[in-house]
Structure formats: C-alpha cells, structure tokens
Design a protein around this motif. Structure first.
Motif, PDB file in Angstrom:
ATOM      1  N   HIS A 158       0.718  -1.244   0.275  1.00 56.16           N
ATOM      2  CA  HIS A 158      -0.221  -0.005   0.156  1.00 56.16           C
ATOM      3  C   HIS A 158       0.812   1.381   0.042  1.00 56.16           C
ATOM      4  O   HIS A 158       0.314   2.245  -0.131  1.00 56.16           O
ATOM      5  CB  HIS A 158      -0.791   0.088   1.434  1.00 56.16           C
ATOM      6  CG  HIS A 158      -0.325   0.116   2.671  1.00 56.16           C
ATOM      7  ND1 HIS A 158       0.233  -1.073   3.248  1.00 56.16           N
ATOM      8  CD2 HIS A 158      -0.037   1.344   3.207  1.00 56.16           C
ATOM      9  CE1 HIS A 158       0.949  -0.584   4.198  1.00 56.16           C
ATOM     10  NE2 HIS A 158       0.708   0.847   4.338  1.00 56.16           N
ATOM     11  N   GLU A 159       2.166   1.215   0.235  1.00 53.50           N
ATOM     12  CA  GLU A 159       3.080   2.360   0.153  1.00 53.50           C
ATOM     13  C   GLU A 159       3.622   2.474  -1.138  1.00 53.50           C
ATOM     14  O   GLU A 159       4.232   3.562  -1.376  1.00 53.50           O
ATOM     15  CB  GLU A 159       3.996   2.238   1.210  1.00 53.50           C
ATOM     16  CG  GLU A 159       3.579   1.822   2.789  1.00 53.50           C
ATOM     17  CD  GLU A 159       4.844   1.379   3.696  1.00 53.50           C
ATOM     18  OE1 GLU A 159       4.671   1.725   4.915  1.00 53.50           O
ATOM     19  OE2 GLU A 159       5.583   0.858   3.009  1.00 53.50           O
ATOM     20  N   LEU A 160       3.199   1.757  -2.081  1.00 52.09           N
ATOM     21  CA  LEU A 160       3.925   1.858  -3.403  1.00 52.09           C
ATOM     22  C   LEU A 160       2.606   2.493  -4.408  1.00 52.09           C
ATOM     23  O   LEU A 160       1.588   2.174  -4.277  1.00 52.09           O
ATOM     24  CB  LEU A 160       4.337   0.548  -3.942  1.00 52.09           C
ATOM     25  CG  LEU A 160       5.379  -0.171  -3.351  1.00 52.09           C
ATOM     26  CD1 LEU A 160       5.690  -1.809  -3.774  1.00 52.09           C
ATOM     27  CD2 LEU A 160       6.430   0.438  -3.155  1.00 52.09           C
ATOM     28  N   SER A 161       3.208   3.164  -5.289  1.00 53.20           N
ATOM     29  CA  SER A 161       2.180   3.596  -6.427  1.00 53.20           C
ATOM     30  C   SER A 161       2.133   2.417  -7.355  1.00 53.20           C
ATOM     31  O   SER A 161       2.989   1.532  -7.299  1.00 53.20           O
ATOM     32  CB  SER A 161       3.097   4.734  -7.238  1.00 53.20           C
ATOM     33  OG  SER A 161       4.091   4.455  -8.027  1.00 53.20           O
ATOM     34  N   GLY A 162       1.035   2.599  -8.062  1.00 54.37           N
ATOM     35  CA  GLY A 162       0.726   1.456  -8.928  1.00 54.37           C
ATOM     36  C   GLY A 162       1.823   1.079  -9.864  1.00 54.37           C
ATOM     37  O   GLY A 162       2.416  -0.130 -10.255  1.00 54.37           O
ATOM     38  N   GLY A 163       2.652   1.973 -10.440  1.00 62.94           N
ATOM     39  CA  GLY A 163       3.802   1.808 -11.184  1.00 62.94           C
ATOM     40  C   GLY A 163       5.025   1.054 -10.651  1.00 62.94           C
ATOM     41  O   GLY A 163       5.627   0.196 -11.180  1.00 62.94           O
ATOM     42  N   MET A 164       5.002   1.510  -9.366  1.00 59.77           N
ATOM     43  CA  MET A 164       6.101   0.951  -8.444  1.00 59.77           C
ATOM     44  C   MET A 164       5.663  -0.367  -8.052  1.00 59.77           C
ATOM     45  O   MET A 164       6.623  -1.441  -8.263  1.00 59.77           O
ATOM     46  CB  MET A 164       6.489   1.853  -7.106  1.00 59.77           C
ATOM     47  CG  MET A 164       7.852   2.199  -7.282  1.00 59.77           C
ATOM     48  SD  MET A 164       8.378   3.102  -5.768  1.00 59.77           S
ATOM     49  CE  MET A 164       7.408   4.629  -5.562  1.00 59.77           C
ATOM     50  N   ALA A 165       4.614  -0.708  -7.849  1.00 65.71           N
ATOM     51  CA  ALA A 165       4.140  -2.176  -7.605  1.00 65.71           C
ATOM     52  C   ALA A 165       4.144  -2.953  -8.690  1.00 65.71           C
ATOM     53  O   ALA A 165       4.610  -4.243  -8.497  1.00 65.71           O
ATOM     54  CB  ALA A 165       2.868  -2.187  -6.967  1.00 65.71           C
TER      55      ALA A 165
END
Lengths: 605, 343
Positions: A158-165
């Motif tokens: 939940h701490e990551l943005s969609g792109g980072m995930a």
C-alpha cells in the motif's frame, strides 16, 4: 524479432478451461491453440470477457477456483505441464515460466514487505539463504529502475504507487530469469507516461535476459509498439495469428477489422469561425481541498481558464492527479469552486443560488467514468431516463414513453428492452444508457469524465462513433476529460493539457498531437502509444521522457511545477512562477523557455 | 505515534468506564429490590430498618451516594477515584479484595482455555480450508453439529460423569485444589503462578489436575467458533490475488499456506478479543459446575444478594479488562497488518 524457425518454447493445443455455473460447465477457454518461439514477443489481443486472463493463468497450469482445466496440452520446452506432478509444476513456475498480472498491488501480499516477497520467490527456486535473497531483492529492484531500493525493500504494497508495485512484481517474476514471461495487461490502470516507461523497461530487461514474452492486452497501441506477432482471442479460441505489421494492414477476422476501424479512419476536426460567442467560458477557476487534521491544502485546480464554443469539443488531458476531473465537476457546480468565474452563454453560474442553478442543469450535463456506479441498480432503463424527464419537462405519460424510446434509439439501444434492469448489460451499453439520460433534457453541453476508461476496445469504437454522431446531429459541445489519448484524438477539436491543476498548453488537436510545445505535453504525447507498427517505440530510443512521478499537489514548488522532472530545467525555472502566454505558433503555452524559443518543440514523430 | 495512540485509547477507556459506572449505579437502583430488608429479616421495626439503611448508606439522597461512590465527596470517605470500590454488604470485606481473590481464578481458567483452544483450533480451521471436503473438513462439520448445539454446563456435567465418575481420571468437581492441601502463599493471586513461585510442584500439578476438566469444557466450547472463523477467513484469503500470485511464482505449498494464514489471522483477532471479554463473565456456568470461586460466581452471588457495591465493582473490573484486551489485540493487529499501523 526472432527468425521464423527459432525453436518452439511454448505450444498450447486444444486447451479447455471450465467453470461450474449452476451445475453446468461454462468454458471461457474452449480449444485454444498457440505457439511461442524463443525470444518472441507475442501479443494476445482480446475483448473484455474473451478469456484472456484465464488463458494466461492456464498456461501456468493455474485456474482461479472453482474452475478446472478440462482438456488440452500446454507443452513447455517439450514437456506437458498439465501432466507434471504438483512439485514438478511448482518448480517450473516462477523459474522458467513467470507471470505478471494487472492490479499489481493486489498481487502483492498486503502484510509482508515487498523485499521479503521477492526474496521468497527467488528462494523458492534455489538454495539461497534469507540474507542472499534479501540482497537479490535489492539488486532486482534496482534493475527495474526503482530509486533507493535499500529503502524500498522494506515497503508494503500500500505504500507503493501502481507503477512501482508493477515494477516490484516484474522484479519478482524475473528473479530467476525465466524463459517465458506472461504479462497479463501489466499496464492497465497506469498513466500513459508510467505505462510507456514500464513497457520500455520491461522490453529492455527481457531483451537482456533473452526471454520470450506473451503480452496480454486490449490496447492496440501496445501491440503495435512492442509485439512481433499478434494472436487474437475471441470466444475462447484463437481466431487470428499474424505478424504485427500484417495484422494492422490486413486484419482477417471480423473482430480484428472492427477494433482496427478506428485506427484506420482518422478524425476530421470541425472548423470554427473565430468570432463565435463561447457557450462555456471559465476564468481563473480555483479549487482547494483542505486536509482533515492539517492546515495544508490540496490545490486540485489552480487558475484554469478556457472557453468552449457551441458544437465544439475540448479535450482535457493529463496524468491522474492533474485536476481534470475536479475541473469538470466545478463546471456543473457538483463541486463548489473556491474562486473563479464560470459563464454559460455569458451568464455567470459560478456563484448563483442552487435554486437558480437548477434552470441551467437541463442545459449542462455530465457522464461519469464508471457506468455501473452512475446507475441505480434497482431502476429499469425506462426509470433511469424518466427521472430527468420528470424533473425538467412537462410531458404526459405517453409523451415521456415516446421520448424514452426515441432516446434509447438515438444511442443505439433497443427501445423494446426499456423495461429491463441494466444489470445484465455490458459496460458499453451502460455508458450508452448514461448518455441517453444526459440527453433527455436536451442539453447543449456535456462533460464526459473518462467515459471510455472501463470500456472494452470494441465497445470503445462504437462509443466514440456515437459521440461523433451526436455532436454532428445535435450540435453538442463536450468537455472530454480523458487520459486515453487515442480517443481524445478522435473526438476532440481542441485539446488542453493539464499538469498539477494548471493548463500548460492549449491548441487544436492537430497542433498538440503533432507539435506539442510544453515539455510536459511533449512527454505526455511522447509516451502515447500510437497504433502504428511502422514506427515502433521499441525500435527507437525513447525521447522527452520525464523523470519520476507526479509530485503531490500539497507542497507545490515556488517556480515551475514541472521543474523537478523537466529535462530543460534551469535555475530560473525553479524560482519563477510560469504564466500561460501566447506562443509564436498562435496558442498559449505555460513555459518561459518554450516561449523564448529555447526549447525545440514537436518531438513526437 | 504509537505511544500517542495507546494513551488516547487509555484516556477514552477511562471516560468509558466512568460513564458505565454512573449508568450501572442508576440501573441497579432501578431493580425492584430492597437491599435493606435482607439485613433486617421479616417485619422489622421502623427503627431497626432505619438503622440498617443507615449502616449500608442507602438512607442518604441518591446524588450523595453517587458522589461518595465516585470519591467526589471527601467528607464521606474514600471512593472510586481514591481506588476504593466500597465494602461488600455481604462479605463485609472491601470489594477490591473480594475481586482480587475471585478474578485470578477466572483469568487462569479462561486464559488457559483460550491458549489451548487456539493451538488446536487454528491449525484445524486452516486444514479444513486448505482441503475442502477432506477428512478434517468433514470432522469439523460433525463437531460443529455437537459442540455448538449443547450448552456448556451440559458438556461439563457429561465430562464429570465420564472422567470422574466412570473413569476416575479427574478429581471431583469441588474447587481448585484438593481440600487436604493448603493453597500456596498468595503473591499474585494466581494459584498456578504462586505455587510455582513457592517451588511447590505438588500443589502446581494438583491445580492442573483440578483445572483439567473445566479447561477442557471451555476448549471444547470455544474451539467451535474459532475453527469456523479461521476457516472462513482462510477460505477468503485463499482466493485472494496474492495467494494466486504466490502459486504462480512457484512458491512451495507451505509458503502459500503461510501467506494465506497471515491474511486470515488479522481479521480473526478482533473476534477472539470479543470472545475473551465475553467469557470473563460467561464462564460462570462452568465455574458453578466445578465449584470454582471465580468472578462469574461472585457476580451472580452479588446480584442475587442485591450487593450493590459488589455488582458495581464486578462490572467495572470486567469492563476494564475487556478494554485492555481490545487494546492489546488492536496493537497486535497493527503489528500483523501494517496498513492499520499507518492510520
């Protein structure tokens, strides 16, 4: 592209997957045949509900419960996966055959740090200590372009943005250098700029490891730019398989021809005399949201001005978080603007009382992003359209029924089905119903807030054609809010590009798409994947890309908002607030360096 | 940040306790009962009645009684704020002291029962979810039919009949220790801990022996809902995308099961906490069958005797313990699920 006689990597024959539904077997995959050669990038194209994701999972021998693989072979490097022991299959999965999925945040365990998950995936296929696995996770995250991987390994999903995930997911998938990567709509839900960055990185990384890719997608732009070959999935079977260029030139199957029709028929923008009085005029629109428990504000809209003439459609584009949707809602006062003026036919509606506002509501309508949420599920189609007729017209019962029939017919729905509830309809038909409801009061102007984002490619084609027809026949004006640049290109006469609550550039669709001037517009359009297999993105180095992701609209920099990501940044940019001023080419741009002629414009070929 | 959350929760807890105290204070006085008449027998003289009323303090206006109880009237003596729960009208001992003897018995009983129930029920619930239709799953179904449908005192009596009367394994259901033994010197109030502290292993094992059947009864009763809940949450977790993805990444079955269990346990914590709070007072039937002098028994006795200070004390203490247990579980929940810690 690999040679045509490269060895076979994957060979699927007669694959059949079934789900028990009310004691019957429904087979979303019904006799699928497919081959992938070594180092080949194959695009699997299919409409919503064609079984793409089910097929992707089944190639790993997986099915979502309670489904089952009923028949067929999945030969990978010669051996049939479906006949392997559970342990043999497990050893292959994630090692030689890897998967990335849409909704990457859902695919990551919410309660474990990503580093631990990557390490677990790596250690599942080789004897490595926990410490080695952790180190490998850091290296892998660095490889897929994550800054500061030593810190990021400790992050939770939940701490990551969609792109980072999605990057974390691909680093997990690539942890054991697989021979085949199956990517199931890996960029759905990501912004265009992030999408292009991600796909570029994926293509580069996979090329480095010599893996093949099966890229499952609905997006023709992705197919055209990244794939060597296309296979089309329709009703559970492969109905077409062709080299990408041939596919775009000469599609064989009826479905392929339909989805490609939009690419092949470019839009012709309307011409307007310069002296027509605007229908809608917005001046210095500002909207702040206060944050609970803190004295800071989110500057969602920061001084936006534009005008729309009768019968004109203006596209509003930008990444998520740029304030597009808030602008649309402020226009109809669904959200109260903090300040600024909104005029409809010269009359100010920004500060009139709600009771007076109602008179204007019938002329100004909105269609929302999610067609399901925008409809009351208990209403029949007839009820949905009758509601605005009750409020804004004095037709009698027979008149209303006739009008409802006309409206349904107008948007291409069968009036005979007006008694049905919208539950069983697809997203495309629901969005048509939303349009019919908006049209019921005879509006002159409609705000379309990302109306195509949940539509399948086929539904999208039909929907865009409908919008064009209504515009021509009824003289409607649109504010078309979207991050789907292909659709914008086909629907809009002019385009305004937004970044962090400000318009950075306005121009005709042709100007903005062919010669974007502002560095942000250049980056955005540069990331746009045109469905043109002759100019593939993978064959040229990407230009104009922005660094990083969109900053938070809470603590905005004193100077240019783009300064932290811009290639052309100077010290002056960081401290000088930028204003929207007329560029030599006759359109407003918010960048002093572009206005001074110091930055080359254009960029997108 | 964490400390601030804990302090805020504790502060809110104190306010809750105060509100509850006042509410209970008036509620028990709404009972159609006359506590004074219990002390003076049938047909008392007016003077004797008035004297008895004066002795337990119910002759004063109700507002004075409340202020006294809360400790807001220093002239009347110590009250709640000074850490005094009043004196029991029945035992004539301070309520705090009565509770300090009764509460450890119940805490010992249900804590042991909970630990054992969790150790047994969690893996069973997990297995049932991992292999639906398997042997464990079927056994759980049959067990659910029995354990859930009969009251706990019935099972307690059945256990006494089988294990004491027929098999003779268990001691008679007459309290915590053999009447021939003397209780360990009180230090914590918990007999098991005290006997260990005193190095008295004979008493310790005697205690375990006596606790065997009551604990078994509670485990039998508690396992039902825990298995059901773990199984349900586990089933849900198993259909989650991250479990499917862990499979796709080729992780071994044990890792996949661990992933699912972690996600399943987080929501289960809350229910376990509620169950624990409920059992504090709810263990009374089992306490009665085995003659254990626990807090449940004390509560029932106080209510039947209209022993107002004792009733107030029991409600207060049980609520306070429940609040602390909820707080601890929420903290544990936040450790398991980092998404909660952020908020």
């Amino acid at each position: 592209m690999p040679p045509a006689d490269a060895p076979l990597l994957l060979e699927v024959k007669g694959l059949k997957v079934g789900y028990p539904v009310q004691r019957r077997m429904v087979t979303p995959i019904d006799g699928l045949d497919l081959t992938i050669r070594e180092r080949e990038v194959v695009g699997l194209l299919g409409d919503a509900g064609s079984g793409k994701s089910t097929a992707a999972l089944a190639m790993l021998g997986l099915v979502r419960p309670p489904g089952r693989i009923l028949a067929g072979e999945v030969r990978f490097l010669g051996q049939d996966l479906l006949k392997l022991s559970p342990e043999g299959l497990r050893a292959l999965r994630g090692k030689d055959l890897a998967l990335i999925v849409q909704n990457p945040r859902g695919a990551l365990h919410p309660m474990l740090p990503v580093g631990r998950q990557i390490s677990n995936a790596y250690r599942a296929h080789g004897a490595a200590s926990s410490k080695e696995g952790w180190q490998r996770a850091i290296d892998l995250l660095r490889n897929v372009g994550i800054n500061d991987p030593e810190r990021r390994v400790h992050s939770y999903a939940h701490e990551l943005s969609g792109g980072m995930a999605q990057r974390a997911l691909i680093s997990m998938a690539l942890s054991s250098t697989p021979r085949l990567l199956i990517a199931d709509e890996p960029t759905s839900g990501l912004d265009v700029t992030i999408q292009a960055q991600f796909l570029d990185e994926m293509a580069a990384t996979v090329r480095g490891t010599g893996s093949a890719i099966l890229l499952v997608t609905q997006d023709l732009g992705i197919i055209a730019n990244y794939c060597d070959r296309v296979v089309v999935l329709h009703e559970g079977r492969i109905v077409e398989s062709a080299a990408t260029r041939e596919f775009f030139i000469k599609p064989q199957h009826a479905y392929s021809r339909q989805v490609l029709s939009l690419v092949r028929a470019p839009a012709t923008p309307a011409k307007f005399a310069a002296d027509i009085a605007p229908l809608i005029e917005v001046r210095d629109l500002v909207k702040h949201f206060s944050i609970k428990g803190r004295d800071k504000k989110v500057q969602a809209v920061d001084g936006v001005s534009f005008a729309i003439r009768p019968g004109e459609s203006l596209g509003l584009v930008g990444e998520s978080g740029s304030g597009k949707t808030t602008v649309g809602r402020c226009l109809l006062r669904l959200v109260e603007p903090t300040s600024g003026d909104i005029r409809y036919r010269g009359q100010s509606i920004a500060s009139i009382k709600p009771a007076e506002l109602r008179r204007f509501r019938s002329k100004l309508q909105i269609v929302f992003q999610d067609p399901y949420d925008a409809l009351n599920p208990r209403y029949t189609m007839e009820d949905v359209i009758r509601e605005p007729l009750d409020l804004h017209t004095d037709l009698d019962a027979i008149g209303k029924r006739r009008r409802i029939g006309e409206l349904l017919d107008l948007v291409g729905l069968d009036p005979k089905r007006m008694g049905e509830k919208p539950r069983g309809l697809g997203a495309g038909a629901l969005q048509r119903l939303n349009i019919a409801r908006a049209l019921a009061t005879g509006p002159e102007f409609i705000v379309l807030d990302e109306p195509t984002s949940v539509l399948s490619p086929l539904a999208r084609v039909g929907f865009i054609e409908l919008l064009a027809r209504l515009k021509k026949d009824l003289g409607l004006a649109y504010l078309f809010i979207s991050h789907d640049l292909t659709t914008v290109q086909h629907v809009c006469d002019r385009v305004a590009v937004m970044y962090l609550g400000q318009i950075v550039e306005v121009g005709t669709t042709e100007q903005v798409f062919k010669r974007p001037a502002h560095p942000y517009a250049q980056a955005l359009l540069g990331a746009h994947l045109t469905a043109d297999p002759m100019h593939r993105r993978v064959d040229r180095p990407p230009v104009n890309a922005l660094a990083g992701e969109i900053p938070s609209p809470i603590d905005l920099p004193p100077g240019c908002y783009l300064a932290s990501r811009c290639r052309h940044v100077t010290e002056a940019c960081r401290v000088t607030p930028q204003t929207l001023a007329m560029h030599a080419e006759g359109r407003p741009v918010r960048c002093m360096r572009v206005l001074a002629g110091e930055v080359p414009i254009g960029g997108s070929p | 940040m964490l400390l601030r959350t804990i302090l805020r929760r504790l502060a809110v807890g104190v306010v809750q306790l105060l509100g509850l105290t006042v509410a209970v204070f008036f509620l028990i006085r709404l009972m159609p009962a006359d506590p004074v008449s219990r002390f003076v027998g049938i047909n008392p003289s007016k003077a004797a009645y008035a004297q008895a009323a004066k002795a337990i303090g119910v002759d004063r206006p109700i507002s004075t009684q409340l202020l006294h109880y809360l400790g807001l009237a220093p002239s009347q003596g110590k009250g709640l704020l000074q850490g005094n729960l009043g004196t029991s009208w029945v035992s004539n001992a301070p309520v705090l002291k009565d509770i300090a003897t009764a509460l450890p018995v119940t805490l010992e009983l249900i804590t042991m029962a909970f630990i054992i129930a969790l150790i047994i029920a969690v893996p069973i619930g997990m297995l049932a979810a991992l292999r639906p239709g398997g042997k464990t799953d079927k056994a759980v179904f049959v067990y659910g039919l029995f354990a859930g449908s009969q009251p706990e005192f019935w099972w307690a009596l059945l256990f006494v009949f089988v294990f004491y009367f027929k098999l003779g394994i268990a001691p008679p259901p007459l309290g915590l220790i053999n009447p021939m033994n003397s209780p360990p010197p009180p230090r914590t109030g918990f007999y098991t801990i005290d006997s260990l502290l005193a190095g008295d292993l004979t008493t310790f094992f005697d205690l375990l022996h006596h606790l065997m059947l009551p604990v078994a009864t509670l485990v039998f009763i508690l396992s039902g809902p825990i298995i059901k809940m773990v199984r349900q949450n586990m089933e849900q977790a198993l259909t989650a995308d991250f479990v499917l993805y862990a499979r796709a990444a080729g992780m071994p079955g044990s890792t996949v099961a661990r992933y699912a269990l972690r996600a399943a346990m987080a929501p289960s914590m809350t229910l376990i906490g509620i169950l624990y709070g409920f059992m504090l007072g709810g263990a009374v039937l089992v306490e009665s069958v085995f003659s254990l002098p626990g807090i449940g028994q004390y509560a029932v006795r106080s209510i039947l005797a209209f022993d107002y200070p004792a009733i107030q004390g029991v409600v207060l203490v049980i609520t306070a313990i429940s609040l602390v247990v909820y707080l601890l579980l929420d903290l544990l929940h936040a450790i398991i699920d980092p998404r909660l810690a952020q908020e």
